[in-house]
Enzyme design. Sequence first.
Site, PDB file in Angstrom:
ATOM      1  N   HIS A  99       1.195  -1.064  -0.142  1.00 58.43           N
ATOM      2  CA  HIS A  99      -0.250  -0.176  -0.231  1.00 58.43           C
ATOM      3  C   HIS A  99       0.743   0.807   0.535  1.00 58.43           C
ATOM      4  O   HIS A  99       0.683   1.940  -1.022  1.00 58.43           O
ATOM      5  CB  HIS A  99      -0.782  -0.417   0.908  1.00 58.43           C
ATOM      6  N   GLU A 100       1.658   1.360   0.860  1.00 59.22           N
ATOM      7  CA  GLU A 100       2.570   2.537   1.394  1.00 59.22           C
ATOM      8  C   GLU A 100       3.482   2.546   0.022  1.00 59.22           C
ATOM      9  O   GLU A 100       3.885   3.534  -0.557  1.00 59.22           O
ATOM     10  CB  GLU A 100       3.670   2.498   2.276  1.00 59.22           C
ATOM     11  N   HIS A 130       1.775   4.664  -2.747  1.00 56.54           N
ATOM     12  CA  HIS A 130       2.204   6.487  -2.616  1.00 56.54           C
ATOM     13  C   HIS A 130       3.902   6.764  -3.004  1.00 56.54           C
ATOM     14  O   HIS A 130       3.359   7.637  -3.204  1.00 56.54           O
ATOM     15  CB  HIS A 130       1.435   6.399  -1.100  1.00 56.54           C
ATOM     16  N   GLU A 160      -5.033   8.187  -3.216  1.00 61.90           N
ATOM     17  CA  GLU A 160      -5.447   7.204  -1.817  1.00 61.90           C
ATOM     18  C   GLU A 160      -4.991   6.312  -3.045  1.00 61.90           C
ATOM     19  O   GLU A 160      -5.284   5.202  -3.027  1.00 61.90           O
ATOM     20  CB  GLU A 160      -5.729   7.483  -2.041  1.00 61.90           C
TER      21      GLU A 160
END
Lengths: 495, 495
Positions: free
Chosen positions: B265-266, B269, B295
């Site tokens: 997930h990160e 980003h 996001e």
Amino acid sequence: MNQPANKNYQQLCEHFQNISHFEHLSALGDWDQAAMMPTGGGEARGAAMATLAKHIHSLKTAPMLEDTIAAAEQESLSGEQQANLREIRYQFQQANIVPGSLVEAKTKAAYHCEQAWREQRSQNDWQGFKPNLENVLALTKEEANIRAAALNISPYDALLDKFEPGMTSARLEQIFGGLKLWLPSLIEQVQDQQQHQPSYAIAQAASDAQALLSRDVMTLLEFDFNHGRLDTSSHPFCGGVPSDVRLTTRYDVADFTSGLMGVVHETGHAKYEQGLPHKWRGQPAGNARSMAIHESQSLFCEMQLGRGSAFLKQLQPQLKQRLDCNLSHEQLLNIYSKVSPGHIRVDADEVTYPCHILLRFEAEKAIVSNQLAVADLPDFWSQQMQSLLGINTDGDYKNGCMQDIHWAVGEMGYFPSYTLGAMYAAQFKAAIERQLGSIEDLVANGKLSTIMGWLNHNIWSKGSLLTTDELVQHATGDTLNPAHFKQHLIERYLP
Amino acid sequence: MNQPANKNYQQLCEHFQNISHFEHLSALGDWDQAAMMPTGGGEARGAAMATLAKHIHSLKTAPMLEDTIAAAEQESLSGEQQANLREIRYQFQQANIVPGSLVEAKTKAAYHCEQAWREQRSQNDWQGFKPNLENVLALTKEEANIRAAALNISPYDALLDKFEPGMTSARLEQIFGGLKLWLPSLIEQVQDQQQHQPSYAIAQAASDAQALLSRDVMTLLEFDFNHGRLDTSSHPFCGGVPSDVRLTTRYDVADFTSGLMGVVHETGHAKYEQGLPHKWRGQPAGNARSMAIHESQSLFCEMQLGRGSAFLKQLQPQLKQRLDCNLSHEQLLNIYSKVSPGHIRVDADEVTYPCHILLRFEAEKAIVSNQLAVADLPDFWSQQMQSLLGINTDGDYKNGCMQDIHWAVGEMGYFPSYTLGAMYAAQFKAAIERQLGSIEDLVANGKLSTIMGWLNHNIWSKGSLLTTDELVQHATGDTLNPAHFKQHLIERYLP
């Protein structure tokens, strides 16, 4: 409405508190780039740090300061407030000498040079390093000349004054001249005495295990982990701010002894920072006194405490637990007392260390006075190393003139602080022993806290409230007296 | 001398480049306090960050900007320069609305609240947390009211606009209202279908091993370690600057699956940040478009790529090597597709996640409009969790209203971005599949780079050169269309 009787002074305090917030960020940026930042982040960081340096400079040279300082000097202030005002004026004067554009340019060049140096040093790449260093040193010389003209002293003295206010090359030549008279023969005598000492096999130790040992040692030295942390970097240092001191070290898997004593050394710096007066946090009077006094604290921790028999004995359970190391404390003492000329300053023993400083002192003077070009530095280095320590560094830039970070970041005039620090440390030791008894006995009897208490009372908690001479006089009854250093070396190495 | 034809614009660029340097330091300070700083450093850091925030605010509201922006708008500029100028004006307007003293006070209160929250959350200490949160939210409401008056919109819309320019609660109510029509029954259907799925024993995995696995996964996702790093923090996030992106995660020794997908997930980003246009670094046009688009990139990485069968299959050798994990990729797929209502938003599956956002959206609106007092938040929370997910959080503050960092740091109006991001991610997936074929097939055939290339071309490299609607229209042929999200969930969970 009533104004406070010292409103100008109060205004100055607010202004310098504000400056300290930006200096906090500067310390963080410096630590991060050495301990955390990936290489690719260097360019943007350098630009950000240069803008920050310029901003701090503009705050320290704010037009209102001249009049406000003059007005504050007429106000009714306590002794400590007067000392803070003295430090405020000093910072204002120092900052006003150098134009902001030069501060910004030097910060940018230094970041660029340092970032590249890390890789270049490991590759022995003098040709790559040289133009960067020339660039940084050209700006450093420009700064030296501007400072010299403003202070009416020589350019090199103007650099010394940045790190050790009031210090001059004349006084250093006298101090270092004295050293030269007795140090070479002392080195010879010690080496003679030590020639039949056995050498010891040191088992490999994983970095993780050494890191745990480092924390043990820092805990033993009463480091406050709620206000600081330990990491690794290619060049160990102590940074951060008093409420959050950032130490770094490096671990050699093949030889834990160097990293271990490195941590003890940096913890000495850290204890000073953590012990600075709370009341004066963020004010110039709350800063550490000088680089030599700072170095005296790290060296006291390393040389007067860390390499002593009693402290090494205390470390043994941890050495066994963390590294499964079975060296006796007598063996450790021999290892940590070994005198042996080598290439690297930071790895040097206490006795040959001043020779590394003598070399750098001569080189700095010659570079700043344009008698030595950067291109000729490697030859100069090798000749001096040959004459001082019998070591040839021809072609070995990595272990010669590329070993230190200082010049790469434009810090010229800093090196003498190391040997001045060693002298102050020996002088503090003598004072403590006169007042409290033998340091070895205190440590052996579990009274390390008593020693820390003396340092806290006499050095750390004083911040910059006293001048260096006042501080040392107050603590030891005398200003700097190199005789204590000679005495310390003789006692330890020619018992 | 000739002036450049767009000298006002150039002057603005220099000014905003300068601002970006201070924002660099702000990002560093934020990352450090979450990932590195010892607790005792918090007070001084908070003060430094507040001064920095105030300084950045003063730069963004510099008196010369109004006229310079107006003059630049008359200059001859390229399309991209015009876009940059639009973003400059937006930042100027946003900053001008809020007084610097409020920015400083809010930064200080947020730092204090966040620092204390870390300890308080672990101790379920609502009574300790409440006054700090009240303080931060009082300042946030003050900000909302000031923004509302200036922009002539409602206070909550004024907060939404900070993170998602142009977004309104009316539009959100419509979007979320749509969700409410079909999501509860979808959750039920999926749970019915999954009720006979076996559960899997997950072996313990040391943090160190998980950290190595994380690096493997980041490498697979083409994260550039020369421009970023991974650390741990109590609340995972992606910070830093595009040239040096700082990711954090946390490791649960008892269950590696959560930390692993957290890193994926990160990394989404981070890829966005690393892919922002080089040419516009340090300029407002070079920033990420909005929080929802940010996001969308993390969720695309996690949901569209990471939890897919093909990607999980690729991870197997590393899972075996680093964790000695023998789960088949079908088993991993079951684990990562499991739908199960739970307390914690960041641990929620893709299907129940929007319920956590619906709760926060309702709570934020009620708090900002003074219909809900902070003291009544725990009851409100428990009632909503009961009604949305059948979960009671009475007395369990830690896993209830104290679980998130956002309100503690004064970020109200941010939460809706998460679900908007999920919707954008599904819409991007649909566009990619129309243009390039099935994502599962692309990953299975080793063409992850093709997908990254599409994201880079259509999203990352666009920075803020386009508005959100333009960006999404350009990439997908449509503005936000929540139908893709519904379609994605049905395809994946009710195949």
